[in-house]
Design a protein around this motif. Structure first.
Motif, PDB file in Angstrom:
ATOM      1  N   ALA A 122      12.870 -46.112 -32.283  1.00  0.00           N
ATOM      2  CA  ALA A 122      14.211 -45.631 -31.946  1.00  0.00           C
ATOM      3  C   ALA A 122      14.346 -44.124 -32.151  1.00  0.00           C
ATOM      4  O   ALA A 122      14.915 -43.414 -31.320  1.00  0.00           O
ATOM      5  CB  ALA A 122      15.254 -46.378 -32.769  1.00  0.00           C
ATOM      6  N   HIS A 123      13.819 -43.622 -33.269  1.00  0.00           N
ATOM      7  CA  HIS A 123      13.936 -42.197 -33.569  1.00  0.00           C
ATOM      8  C   HIS A 123      13.239 -41.360 -32.503  1.00  0.00           C
ATOM      9  O   HIS A 123      13.820 -40.400 -31.967  1.00  0.00           O
ATOM     10  CB  HIS A 123      13.336 -41.909 -34.949  1.00  0.00           C
ATOM     11  N   THR A 143      26.275 -45.463 -24.714  1.00  0.00           N
ATOM     12  CA  THR A 143      26.232 -45.738 -26.152  1.00  0.00           C
ATOM     13  C   THR A 143      27.491 -46.418 -26.645  1.00  0.00           C
ATOM     14  O   THR A 143      27.473 -47.043 -27.707  1.00  0.00           O
ATOM     15  CB  THR A 143      26.022 -44.440 -26.956  1.00  0.00           C
ATOM     16  N   ARG A 190      18.430 -49.415 -24.030  1.00  0.00           N
ATOM     17  CA  ARG A 190      18.145 -48.801 -25.325  1.00  0.00           C
ATOM     18  C   ARG A 190      19.291 -47.944 -25.825  1.00  0.00           C
ATOM     19  O   ARG A 190      19.453 -47.773 -27.031  1.00  0.00           O
ATOM     20  CB  ARG A 190      16.855 -47.992 -25.254  1.00  0.00           C
ATOM     21  N   ALA A 191      20.092 -47.397 -24.917  1.00  0.00           N
ATOM     22  CA  ALA A 191      21.213 -46.549 -25.348  1.00  0.00           C
ATOM     23  C   ALA A 191      22.425 -47.363 -25.774  1.00  0.00           C
ATOM     24  O   ALA A 191      23.267 -46.866 -26.537  1.00  0.00           O
ATOM     25  CB  ALA A 191      21.606 -45.597 -24.219  1.00  0.00           C
ATOM     26  N   VAL A 225      15.043 -38.621 -25.139  1.00  0.00           N
ATOM     27  CA  VAL A 225      16.239 -38.443 -24.302  1.00  0.00           C
ATOM     28  C   VAL A 225      16.751 -37.011 -24.420  1.00  0.00           C
ATOM     29  O   VAL A 225      17.069 -36.357 -23.418  1.00  0.00           O
ATOM     30  CB  VAL A 225      17.339 -39.449 -24.700  1.00  0.00           C
ATOM     31  N   TRP A 281      12.377 -42.251 -29.477  1.00  0.00           N
ATOM     32  CA  TRP A 281      12.975 -42.430 -28.162  1.00  0.00           C
ATOM     33  C   TRP A 281      14.233 -41.588 -28.010  1.00  0.00           C
ATOM     34  O   TRP A 281      14.467 -40.981 -26.955  1.00  0.00           O
ATOM     35  CB  TRP A 281      13.292 -43.903 -27.917  1.00  0.00           C
ATOM     36  N   ARG A 282      15.059 -41.530 -29.044  1.00  0.00           N
ATOM     37  CA  ARG A 282      16.261 -40.682 -28.971  1.00  0.00           C
ATOM     38  C   ARG A 282      15.889 -39.223 -28.711  1.00  0.00           C
ATOM     39  O   ARG A 282      16.527 -38.530 -27.921  1.00  0.00           O
ATOM     40  CB  ARG A 282      17.057 -40.800 -30.268  1.00  0.00           C
ATOM     41  N   HIS A 283      14.847 -38.762 -29.386  1.00  0.00           N
ATOM     42  CA  HIS A 283      14.428 -37.379 -29.189  1.00  0.00           C
ATOM     43  C   HIS A 283      13.833 -37.178 -27.797  1.00  0.00           C
ATOM     44  O   HIS A 283      13.928 -36.071 -27.237  1.00  0.00           O
ATOM     45  CB  HIS A 283      13.444 -36.963 -30.280  1.00  0.00           C
ATOM     46  N   GLU A 292      23.704 -43.571 -33.413  1.00  0.00           N
ATOM     47  CA  GLU A 292      22.959 -42.366 -33.786  1.00  0.00           C
ATOM     48  C   GLU A 292      22.664 -41.510 -32.559  1.00  0.00           C
ATOM     49  O   GLU A 292      22.762 -40.273 -32.615  1.00  0.00           O
ATOM     50  CB  GLU A 292      21.655 -42.750 -34.481  1.00  0.00           C
ATOM     51  N   LEU A 293      22.314 -42.134 -31.446  1.00  0.00           N
ATOM     52  CA  LEU A 293      22.106 -41.377 -30.222  1.00  0.00           C
ATOM     53  C   LEU A 293      23.405 -40.700 -29.797  1.00  0.00           C
ATOM     54  O   LEU A 293      23.398 -39.531 -29.371  1.00  0.00           O
ATOM     55  CB  LEU A 293      21.596 -42.284 -29.107  1.00  0.00           C
ATOM     56  N   ASP A 322      24.178 -47.465 -29.415  1.00  0.00           N
ATOM     57  CA  ASP A 322      23.343 -46.640 -30.293  1.00  0.00           C
ATOM     58  C   ASP A 322      24.193 -45.503 -30.851  1.00  0.00           C
ATOM     59  O   ASP A 322      24.309 -44.427 -30.254  1.00  0.00           O
ATOM     60  CB  ASP A 322      22.145 -46.093 -29.511  1.00  0.00           C
TER      61      ASP A 322
END
Length: 206
Positions: free
Chosen positions: A140-141, A202, A166-167, A147, A143-145, A172-173, A170
């Motif tokens: 997850a960490h 999100t 995935r979004a 994006v 993948w967010r970066h 945190e995203l 989320d």
């Protein structure tokens, strides 16, 4: 749409078509060696053709398609895939990234290649990484970066595979996107239009 094997001869002419047939035959032999085949020494024939595709296939798009076909046919191990990526040109690296979903690699073997691509500012590699293996292999960490990397480098988020799933929900995203938008606004720079779309994703329930 990617170029298919059936389209390549018509696009490239008979000489290039014959070269591709020979290249794929080499890759097929490497994937299914006969019982009496001697141990391979040095670089396999299909690997040499992988590097030569840019000279033989007439256009960057055709060369990329041929390289992906060679990888899918040869089904090389992780060491070979990593070597082709690390020693390859940007075009060769992109082909490796695009082929990843159909290669017999474990997630931990694919992740270093994806992470390397996402550290670059080459939008061709960033786009290939998020289009193929990022959604399946990155945590997850990371993948967010990935994006955010797309937003930084102006890679359209439409190419990010699995974005909606995935979004979704989320938080945190969402925080990272808002922080990014605030930083851009404070610096007097435009906020990418893609950001609002992902931010809306999100907010959806999982």
């Amino acid at each position: 749409m990617p170029i298919t094997r059936e389209e390549l001869p018509a696009r490239l002419g008979p000489e290039s078509a014959a070269w591709i047939d020979a290249a794929l035959a080499d890759a097929h032999d490497a994937a299914r060696p006969g019982p009496d085949a001697p141990p391979r020494r040095g670089i396999a024939a299909w690997e040499r053709r992988f590097a030569a595709a840019g000279r033989e296939c007439g256009s960057p798009e055709a060369a990329e398609a041929v390289r992906v076909l060679l990888l899918h046919t040869a089904r090389p191990d992780a060491a070979t895939v990593t070597r082709l990526y690390e020693r390859g040109t940007a075009a060769e690296r992109r082909a490796v990234l695009l082929a990843l979903p159909h290669l017999p690699l474990a997630p931990h073997e694919a992740v270093p290649l994806l992470e390397d691509a996402l550290r670059t500012n080459d939008t061709r590699l960033v786009a290939a990484a998020v289009e193929t293996g990022a959604a399946a292999h990155l945590d997850a960490h990371a993948w967010r970066h990935a994006v955010l990397k797309c937003l930084f480098t102006a890679v359209p988020l439409a190419v990010v595979a699995g974005l909606a799933d995935r979004a979704r929900a989320d938080a945190e995203l969402a925080r990272m996107l808002r922080d990014f938008a605030a930083e851009r606004t404070a610096a007097g720079r435009p906020v990418p239009e893609d950001l609002s779309h992902v931010l809306a994703l999100t907010a959806k329930e999982a």
